[in-house]
Design a protein around this motif. Structure first.
Motif, PDB file in Angstrom:
ATOM      1  N   TRP A   1       0.833  -1.205   0.000  1.00 30.37           N
ATOM      2  CA  TRP A   1       0.000   0.000   0.000  1.00 30.37           C
ATOM      3  C   TRP A   1       0.867   1.254   0.000  1.00 30.37           C
ATOM      4  O   TRP A   1       0.563   2.225  -0.687  1.00 30.37           O
ATOM      5  CB  TRP A   1      -0.916   0.022   1.216  1.00 30.37           C
ATOM      6  N   VAL A   2       1.955   1.235   0.787  1.00 35.71           N
ATOM      7  CA  VAL A   2       2.860   2.385   0.834  1.00 35.71           C
ATOM      8  C   VAL A   2       3.478   2.612  -0.543  1.00 35.71           C
ATOM      9  O   VAL A   2       3.484   3.737  -1.062  1.00 35.71           O
ATOM     10  CB  VAL A   2       3.957   2.204   1.915  1.00 35.71           C
ATOM     11  N   LEU A   3       4.011   1.558  -1.151  1.00 34.93           N
ATOM     12  CA  LEU A   3       4.587   1.692  -2.498  1.00 34.93           C
ATOM     13  C   LEU A   3       3.557   2.220  -3.487  1.00 34.93           C
ATOM     14  O   LEU A   3       3.861   3.065  -4.326  1.00 34.93           O
ATOM     15  CB  LEU A   3       5.105   0.336  -2.997  1.00 34.93           C
ATOM     16  N   ASN A   4       2.354   1.714  -3.385  1.00 35.40           N
ATOM     17  CA  ASN A   4       1.289   2.120  -4.302  1.00 35.40           C
ATOM     18  C   ASN A   4       0.964   3.609  -4.159  1.00 35.40           C
ATOM     19  O   ASN A   4       0.604   4.259  -5.139  1.00 35.40           O
ATOM     20  CB  ASN A   4       0.049   1.258  -4.060  1.00 35.40           C
ATOM     21  N   GLN A   5       1.094   4.143  -2.959  1.00 30.96           N
ATOM     22  CA  GLN A   5       0.882   5.582  -2.761  1.00 30.96           C
ATOM     23  C   GLN A   5       2.052   6.383  -3.311  1.00 30.96           C
ATOM     24  O   GLN A   5       1.863   7.416  -3.940  1.00 30.96           O
ATOM     25  CB  GLN A   5       0.680   5.901  -1.279  1.00 30.96           C
TER      26      GLN A   5
ATOM     27  N   GLY B   1      12.078   0.507  -6.082  1.00 29.08           N
ATOM     28  CA  GLY B   1      10.679   0.526  -5.654  1.00 29.08           C
ATOM     29  C   GLY B   1       9.726   0.530  -6.837  1.00 29.08           C
ATOM     30  O   GLY B   1       8.703  -0.164  -6.831  1.00 29.08           O
ATOM     31  N   ARG B   2      10.064   1.306  -7.871  1.00 29.55           N
ATOM     32  CA  ARG B   2       9.229   1.328  -9.083  1.00 29.55           C
ATOM     33  C   ARG B   2       9.217  -0.028  -9.779  1.00 29.55           C
ATOM     34  O   ARG B   2       8.173  -0.485 -10.250  1.00 29.55           O
ATOM     35  CB  ARG B   2       9.732   2.382 -10.054  1.00 29.55           C
ATOM     36  N   ALA B   3      10.387  -0.675  -9.847  1.00 29.13           N
ATOM     37  CA  ALA B   3      10.468  -1.995 -10.482  1.00 29.13           C
ATOM     38  C   ALA B   3       9.627  -3.010  -9.706  1.00 29.13           C
ATOM     39  O   ALA B   3       8.880  -3.805 -10.305  1.00 29.13           O
ATOM     40  CB  ALA B   3      11.920  -2.447 -10.564  1.00 29.13           C
ATOM     41  N   LEU B   4       9.746  -2.987  -8.375  1.00 26.82           N
ATOM     42  CA  LEU B   4       8.938  -3.888  -7.551  1.00 26.82           C
ATOM     43  C   LEU B   4       7.464  -3.568  -7.714  1.00 26.82           C
ATOM     44  O   LEU B   4       6.636  -4.479  -7.855  1.00 26.82           O
ATOM     45  CB  LEU B   4       9.353  -3.782  -6.081  1.00 26.82           C
ATOM     46  N   HIS B   5       7.112  -2.293  -7.712  1.00 25.54           N
ATOM     47  CA  HIS B   5       5.712  -1.902  -7.882  1.00 25.54           C
ATOM     48  C   HIS B   5       5.155  -2.435  -9.194  1.00 25.54           C
ATOM     49  O   HIS B   5       4.051  -2.978  -9.235  1.00 25.54           O
ATOM     50  CB  HIS B   5       5.545  -0.381  -7.807  1.00 25.54           C
ATOM     51  N   ALA B   6       5.898  -2.282 -10.270  1.00 21.04           N
ATOM     52  CA  ALA B   6       5.435  -2.749 -11.586  1.00 21.04           C
ATOM     53  C   ALA B   6       5.204  -4.261 -11.567  1.00 21.04           C
ATOM     54  O   ALA B   6       4.191  -4.756 -12.076  1.00 21.04           O
ATOM     55  CB  ALA B   6       6.440  -2.369 -12.665  1.00 21.04           C
TER      56      ALA B   6
ATOM     57  N   GLN C   1      -1.044  -8.273  -8.668  1.00 23.43           N
ATOM     58  CA  GLN C   1      -2.332  -7.848  -8.107  1.00 23.43           C
ATOM     59  C   GLN C   1      -3.462  -8.002  -9.123  1.00 23.43           C
ATOM     60  O   GLN C   1      -4.571  -8.394  -8.771  1.00 23.43           O
ATOM     61  CB  GLN C   1      -2.257  -6.398  -7.608  1.00 23.43           C
ATOM     62  N   ARG C   2      -3.185  -7.702 -10.384  1.00 22.23           N
ATOM     63  CA  ARG C   2      -4.206  -7.897 -11.427  1.00 22.23           C
ATOM     64  C   ARG C   2      -4.582  -9.372 -11.541  1.00 22.23           C
ATOM     65  O   ARG C   2      -5.752  -9.714 -11.684  1.00 22.23           O
ATOM     66  CB  ARG C   2      -3.722  -7.351 -12.759  1.00 22.23           C
ATOM     67  N   ASP C   3      -3.563 -10.241 -11.470  1.00 26.61           N
ATOM     68  CA  ASP C   3      -3.839 -11.680 -11.530  1.00 26.61           C
ATOM     69  C   ASP C   3      -4.640 -12.150 -10.315  1.00 26.61           C
ATOM     70  O   ASP C   3      -5.565 -12.956 -10.446  1.00 26.61           O
ATOM     71  CB  ASP C   3      -2.531 -12.473 -11.615  1.00 26.61           C
ATOM     72  N   LEU C   4      -4.285 -11.651  -9.142  1.00 25.84           N
ATOM     73  CA  LEU C   4      -5.012 -12.025  -7.923  1.00 25.84           C
ATOM     74  C   LEU C   4      -6.462 -11.551  -7.992  1.00 25.84           C
ATOM     75  O   LEU C   4      -7.386 -12.298  -7.636  1.00 25.84           O
ATOM     76  CB  LEU C   4      -4.323 -11.436  -6.691  1.00 25.84           C
ATOM     77  N   ARG C   5      -6.652 -10.325  -8.451  1.00 21.34           N
ATOM     78  CA  ARG C   5      -8.014  -9.799  -8.586  1.00 21.34           C
ATOM     79  C   ARG C   5      -8.826 -10.652  -9.552  1.00 21.34           C
ATOM     80  O   ARG C   5      -9.983 -10.980  -9.286  1.00 21.34           O
ATOM     81  CB  ARG C   5      -7.998  -8.347  -9.062  1.00 21.34           C
TER      82      ARG C   5
END
Length: 148
Positions: free
Chosen positions: A45-49, A100-105, A111-115
């Motif tokens: 969540w922190v990375l996503n923000q 952080g950007r690489a991990l986020h990507a 997350q799309r797969d989990l959703r």
């Protein structure tokens, strides 16, 4: 899919139990997948923000403090993001790093797969209706819930 009860019996089932069971199953599923990448859900969540732009600790906390009752426990999660080099503290703000950007990507794809797996066989209209019913129940009992 086979359901636990007939429609008539489901209408009398306790919402507290089924909301809790859905919460526990979905959150456990997501957190298990994130753990395989050495990531907790609050750190995600922190990375996503931060991927949206630099923010202060207070801004990140204000947005995330209501997420699954993370509250005051968010500060150690922010510290862990910094300690792992996924973000840096710049004067008064937090900024995501290239790592952080690489991990986020990478995790955004996960997350799309989990959703997709969680939503399998559930049309968007049915999902939206379910959320509206839950929001109405929250309102009916004087609760508050909001997700950014």
């Amino acid at each position: 899919m086979e359901y636990s009860h007939s429609d008539e019996n489901l209408a009398w089932q306790p919402i507290g139990y089924w909301a809790w069971a859905a919460h526990k199953a979905a959150v456990t599923f997501i957190r298990t997948a994130l753990a395989e990448h050495d990531l907790t859900q609050p750190r995600w969540w922190v990375l996503n923000q931060l991927v949206e732009g630099d923010k202060t600790r207070a801004e990140v906390t204000a947005i995330l403090e209501g997420y699954l009752d993370v509250g005051a426990d968010l500060q150690p999660e922010i510290d862990a993001v910094l300690d792992r080099g996924w973000a840096v503290a710049v004067p008064g703000r937090l900024a995501i790093t290239d790592d952080g950007r690489a991990l986020h990507a990478k995790i955004a794809l996960l997350q799309r797969d989990l959703r997709a797996r969680i939503h399998e066989g559930i049309p968007d209209e049915e999902y939206v209706r379910t959320l509206k019913v839950l929001q109405r129940m929250i309102h009916n009992v004087g609760g508050k819930a909001w997700h950014h």
